[in-house]
Motif scaffolding. Structure first.
Motif, mmCIF file in Angstrom:
data_model
loop_
_atom_site.group_PDB
_atom_site.id
_atom_site.type_symbol
_atom_site.label_atom_id
_atom_site.label_comp_id
_atom_site.label_asym_id
_atom_site.label_seq_id
_atom_site.Cartn_x
_atom_site.Cartn_y
_atom_site.Cartn_z
ATOM 1 N N VAL A 166 -8.100 5.806 0.645
ATOM 2 C CA VAL A 166 -7.486 6.058 1.935
ATOM 3 C C VAL A 166 -6.989 7.473 2.574
ATOM 4 O O VAL A 166 -6.575 7.774 3.369
ATOM 5 C CB VAL A 166 -6.013 5.456 1.829
ATOM 6 N N THR A 167 -7.599 8.461 1.646
ATOM 7 C CA THR A 167 -7.796 9.690 1.939
ATOM 8 C C THR A 167 -9.102 10.559 1.847
ATOM 9 O O THR A 167 -10.030 9.953 1.276
ATOM 10 C CB THR A 167 -7.041 10.509 1.176
ATOM 11 N N PRO A 177 0.813 -1.368 -0.037
ATOM 12 C CA PRO A 177 -0.025 0.294 0.065
ATOM 13 C C PRO A 177 0.641 1.262 0.003
ATOM 14 O O PRO A 177 0.432 2.439 -0.607
ATOM 15 C CB PRO A 177 -0.537 -0.037 0.972
#
Length: 220
Positions: free
Chosen positions: A135-136, A112
Motif C-alpha cells: 500500500v506504499t 486495513p
C-alpha cells in the motif's frame, strides 16, 4: 529517573509485532538487544532507518538488515478473498493487533487501517485466501509513522492482556467444575469393593487435575 534501555529501544521499534526479528513481539526483541543477545539489524519493517534509531540508543554501528530476518519492503496490508474464506478464525487468532473481524463459520475481513502488514495471518489460513498487498511505494519508517506504531503497540498490549485474562477466567471455570465434580464423587454411595475402587480412581483423577491447575504458571 533513568529510563531502562529496553524501554528506550522498544519505543524505537515500529511495533508491527511481526516476529521477523526472531522474537515473539517487539518488546522481547528490545529486551534481547538491551541484554546484548540480539543485534540491531533484525527488524525488516523498521528498515535501515530503524537500525539508525537503535544505533542512537545503543552506540553500535549501522549495519544492513540481516537477510535471514527478511528485507526492507513497501508496507503491505492483508486482504482476504471473501469468496474463499471458510470462517475458521485461524487468522484472527494469529493477528497480533486485532485487525481482523469475523466469527466462527462467518466471513472474515481485514481492517486495513489497523493492519501492520506482519504476514502472520497468511500461513495459518487453510484455504490460502489471504494476500499481502503493498500500500506504499516507500519502505521502512518512510512507509510507517510514529502514531501508527503507537496505536499498534496499544492494540497489541490490549490483546495480550485480554488473552491473559481470558485464560485465567477459563482456568477458574475449569477449577470450579473440578471442585464440584470432586464433591459429587465424594457424595457417591459405595456398596462394593469395586465401586469403592472406582470412586477412588475418580477422586485421584480429579485431584491430579486440580493440582495441575494450581501449579499452572508456576516457574520450574
Amino acid at each position: 529517573m533513568t529510563k531502562p534501555l529496553a524501554d528506550i529501544l522498544e519505543d524505537l521499534l515500529p511495533q508491527t509485532q511481526c516476529t521477523k526479528c526472531g522474537y515473539p513481539a517487539c518488546r522481547p526483541y528490545a529486551e534481547a538487544i538491551a541484554a546484548g543477545e540480539a543485534d540491531i539489524n533484525q527488524c525488516p519493517p523498521g528498515g535501515i532507518e530503524g537500525v539508525r534509531r537503535l544505533v542512537s540508543a545503543t552506540g553500535r554501528t549501522v549495519i544492513p538488515i540481516n537477510p535471514v530476518n527478511g528485507v526492507e519492503r513497501p508496507r503491505p496490508v492483508a486482504v482476504i478473498d471473501e469468496s474463499l474464506c471458510i470462517g475458521c478464525t485461524l487468522c484472527i487468532q494469529a493477528c497480533p493487533v486485532d485487525a481482523i473481524l469475523g466469527a466462527s463459520k462467518q466471513m472474515h475481513t481485514i481492517l486495513p487501517d489497523l493492519c501492520t502488514g506482519c504476514d502472520l495471518c497468511v500461513a495459518p489460513c487453510p484455504v490460502d485466501c489471504i494476500a499481502m498487498v503493498p500500500v506504499t511505494t516507500t519502505t521502512g519508517w518512510d512507509a510507517w509513522s510514529q502514531p501508527e506504531a503507537d496505536a499498534a503497540r496499544a492494540r497489541h498490549d490490549f490483546r495480550t492482556a485480554r488473552l491473559a485474562r481470558e485464560r485465567l477466567e477459563n482456568d477458574a471455570r475449569l477449577a470450579a467444575k473440578a471442585v464440584q465434580k470432586m464433591r459429587d464423587v465424594t457424595a457417591e454411595t459405595t456398596n462394593t469393593p469395586e465401586e469403592l475402587a472406582e470412586k477412588e480412581r475418580k477422586r485421584a483423577i480429579i485431584a491430579a487435575a486440580l493440582e495441575r491447575a494450581r501449579n499452572k504458571g508456576t516457574p520450574t
